[in-house]
Design a protein around this motif. Structure first.
Motif, short mmCIF file in Angstrom:
data_model
loop_
_atom_site.label_atom_id
_atom_site.label_comp_id
_atom_site.label_asym_id
_atom_site.label_seq_id
_atom_site.Cartn_x
_atom_site.Cartn_y
_atom_site.Cartn_z
N LEU A 1 41.44 -45.18 65.63
CA LEU A 1 40.99 -45.97 66.78
C LEU A 1 41.38 -47.43 66.60
N TYR A 2 41.18 -47.96 65.40
CA TYR A 2 41.53 -49.36 65.13
C TYR A 2 43.04 -49.58 65.25
N ALA A 3 43.82 -48.59 64.85
CA ALA A 3 45.27 -48.71 64.98
C ALA A 3 45.66 -48.82 66.45
N LEU A 4 45.05 -47.99 67.29
CA LEU A 4 45.33 -48.07 68.73
C LEU A 4 44.90 -49.41 69.30
N ILE A 5 43.75 -49.91 68.86
CA ILE A 5 43.26 -51.20 69.32
C ILE A 5 44.27 -52.30 69.01
N ALA A 6 44.92 -52.21 67.85
CA ALA A 6 45.82 -53.28 67.41
C ALA A 6 47.23 -53.16 67.97
N MET A 7 47.63 -51.97 68.45
CA MET A 7 49.02 -51.74 68.84
C MET A 7 49.51 -52.72 69.91
N GLY A 8 48.72 -52.89 70.97
CA GLY A 8 49.13 -53.77 72.05
C GLY A 8 49.27 -55.21 71.59
N PHE A 9 48.33 -55.64 70.76
CA PHE A 9 48.37 -57.00 70.22
C PHE A 9 49.61 -57.17 69.34
N THR A 10 49.89 -56.16 68.50
CA THR A 10 51.06 -56.19 67.63
C THR A 10 52.35 -56.26 68.43
N LEU A 11 52.42 -55.49 69.50
CA LEU A 11 53.63 -55.41 70.30
C LEU A 11 53.97 -56.76 70.93
N VAL A 12 52.99 -57.38 71.57
CA VAL A 12 53.22 -58.68 72.22
C VAL A 12 53.55 -59.75 71.18
N PHE A 13 52.81 -59.74 70.08
CA PHE A 13 53.04 -60.72 69.02
C PHE A 13 54.43 -60.55 68.43
N GLY A 14 54.85 -59.30 68.22
CA GLY A 14 56.14 -59.05 67.60
C GLY A 14 57.32 -59.35 68.48
N SER B 1 29.98 -53.28 76.74
CA SER B 1 29.18 -54.42 77.19
C SER B 1 30.13 -55.52 77.64
N TYR B 2 29.60 -56.47 78.36
CA TYR B 2 30.46 -57.52 78.92
C TYR B 2 31.19 -58.31 77.84
N ASP B 3 30.61 -58.40 76.63
CA ASP B 3 31.20 -59.18 75.55
C ASP B 3 31.78 -58.29 74.44
N MET B 4 32.07 -57.04 74.75
CA MET B 4 32.54 -56.10 73.74
C MET B 4 33.94 -56.42 73.23
N GLY B 5 34.68 -57.27 73.92
CA GLY B 5 36.06 -57.54 73.56
C GLY B 5 36.25 -58.37 72.31
N LEU B 6 35.21 -59.08 71.86
CA LEU B 6 35.37 -59.97 70.71
C LEU B 6 35.68 -59.19 69.43
N THR B 7 34.92 -58.14 69.17
CA THR B 7 35.14 -57.36 67.94
C THR B 7 36.54 -56.75 67.89
N PRO B 8 37.02 -56.08 68.96
CA PRO B 8 38.39 -55.55 68.91
C PRO B 8 39.44 -56.65 68.73
N LEU B 9 39.21 -57.84 69.29
CA LEU B 9 40.16 -58.93 69.13
C LEU B 9 40.25 -59.37 67.68
N ILE B 10 39.09 -59.51 67.03
CA ILE B 10 39.06 -59.87 65.61
C ILE B 10 39.73 -58.79 64.77
N LEU B 11 39.45 -57.53 65.09
CA LEU B 11 40.07 -56.42 64.37
C LEU B 11 41.59 -56.46 64.53
N ALA B 12 42.05 -56.70 65.76
CA ALA B 12 43.48 -56.75 66.01
C ALA B 12 44.14 -57.86 65.20
N PHE B 13 43.51 -59.03 65.16
CA PHE B 13 44.02 -60.14 64.36
C PHE B 13 44.13 -59.75 62.90
#
Length: 285
Positions: free
Chosen positions: A17-30, A210-222
């Motif tokens: 699940l964490y790998a999927l969360i990070a894929m989009g972030f990795t793609l744009v960054f790369g 939740s409305y603020d659920m995006g913070l944890t996935p963003l930190i994980l992606a980083f």
């Protein structure tokens, strides 16, 4: 007493699940060299799109399709309307951060602060090697790998994927070869939106939305991108499993309150010891 089998099993599921969360972030960054701080907001959009669609009686699978479309559309509009007109990386950071905050505030105003449960994609449970598993979590593992393998095949074995690789290596050189790098970057953002939207549904069904659920996935992606190496798909997958293991082990063996600290610790240690990460900046691997 620490249950090794349970830790291993939960690591396999959480890592995927964490790998999927990070894929989009990795793609744009790369590819574009841009850190998309609205990534967490896109995951939130995906989760609540599925929740709304399922709530209207269309079912969670239609909700997943809608979430994928919503994530892709949000990313495409964000890039085309705003990011494509900005050259400075710092301004992209600020803009995407603001976009993520707008998503958060709009959802807070629309639904309030109470968490919502995204319906499970598959009900029921089973027991393997003495460990109980929800079918939904096993499906999360399977679907995450479907998206990850799909991205790997798309990037490495299609003409468009080769153009993405060329753009990630040298944008000016790719343009000289006739590659429309602006279209490739737009496509990259759109694909990243597909991945983030789907991740939002799986993450929301695994935990809650939740409305603020995006913070944890963003930190994980980083953390995953930093540990795996900027732009490396293979590095992101390995890093996701490392962070997943650290979180599961910390939660099980030490304290549930410390589980979220794993990503922060990884970021600090990698930046100090090996800033290039495990595999450096290699998009195709």
């Amino acid at each position: 007493m620490v249950d090794i089998v349970s830790i291993a099993a939960n690591t396999v599921i959480l890592g995927s699940l964490y790998a999927l969360i990070a894929m989009g972030f990795t793609l744009v960054f790369g590819v574009a060299g841009q850190a998309n701080l609205a990534h967490g907001g896109t995951i939130t959009i995906g989760a609540f799109t599925a929740w709304y669609v399922a709530g209207f009686g269309y079912g969670i699978w239609i909700g997943l399709v809608a979430a994928i479309a919503a994530g892709a559309l949000f990313h495409a509009l964000l890039y085309r309307v705003f990011v494509s007109h900005i050259e400075d990386g710092i301004n992209v950071l600020i803009l995407t951060l603001l976009a993520g905050l707008v998503v958060e505030y709009v959802l807070e105003a629309a639904i309030g602060t109470q968490s919502r449960s995204v319906p499970q994609l598959l009900g029921g449970s089973t027991s393997l090697a003495g460990v109980s598993f929800l079918y939904n979590n096993l499906l999360i593992f399977a679907l995450s790998w479907v998206f990850i393998i799909g991205l790997f095949v798309f990037v490495n074995y299609t003409k468009v994927g080769q153009a993405i690789i060329a753009t990630s290596m040298n944008e000016k050189g790719a343009a000289l070869l006739g590659i429309r790098t602006d279209r490739i970057t737009l496509l990259t953002w759109t694909v990243a939106g597909v991945l983030a939207g789907s991740a939002g549904v799986l993450y929301g069904s695994y935990r809650a939305a939740s409305y603020d659920m995006g913070l944890t996935p963003l930190i994980l992606a980083f953390a995953i991108v930093i540990l795996g190496g900027i732009g490396s798909i293979r590095g992101s997958v390995i890093a996701a499993y490392i962070i997943g293991f650290l979180e599961v082990f910390t939660t099980s063996a030490i304290s549930p309150r410390l589980g979220g600290m794993s990503a922060f610790i990884v970021i600090v240690l990698v930046l100090l010891a090996k800033p290039t990460g495990l595999y450096g900046r290699e998009l195709p691997t």
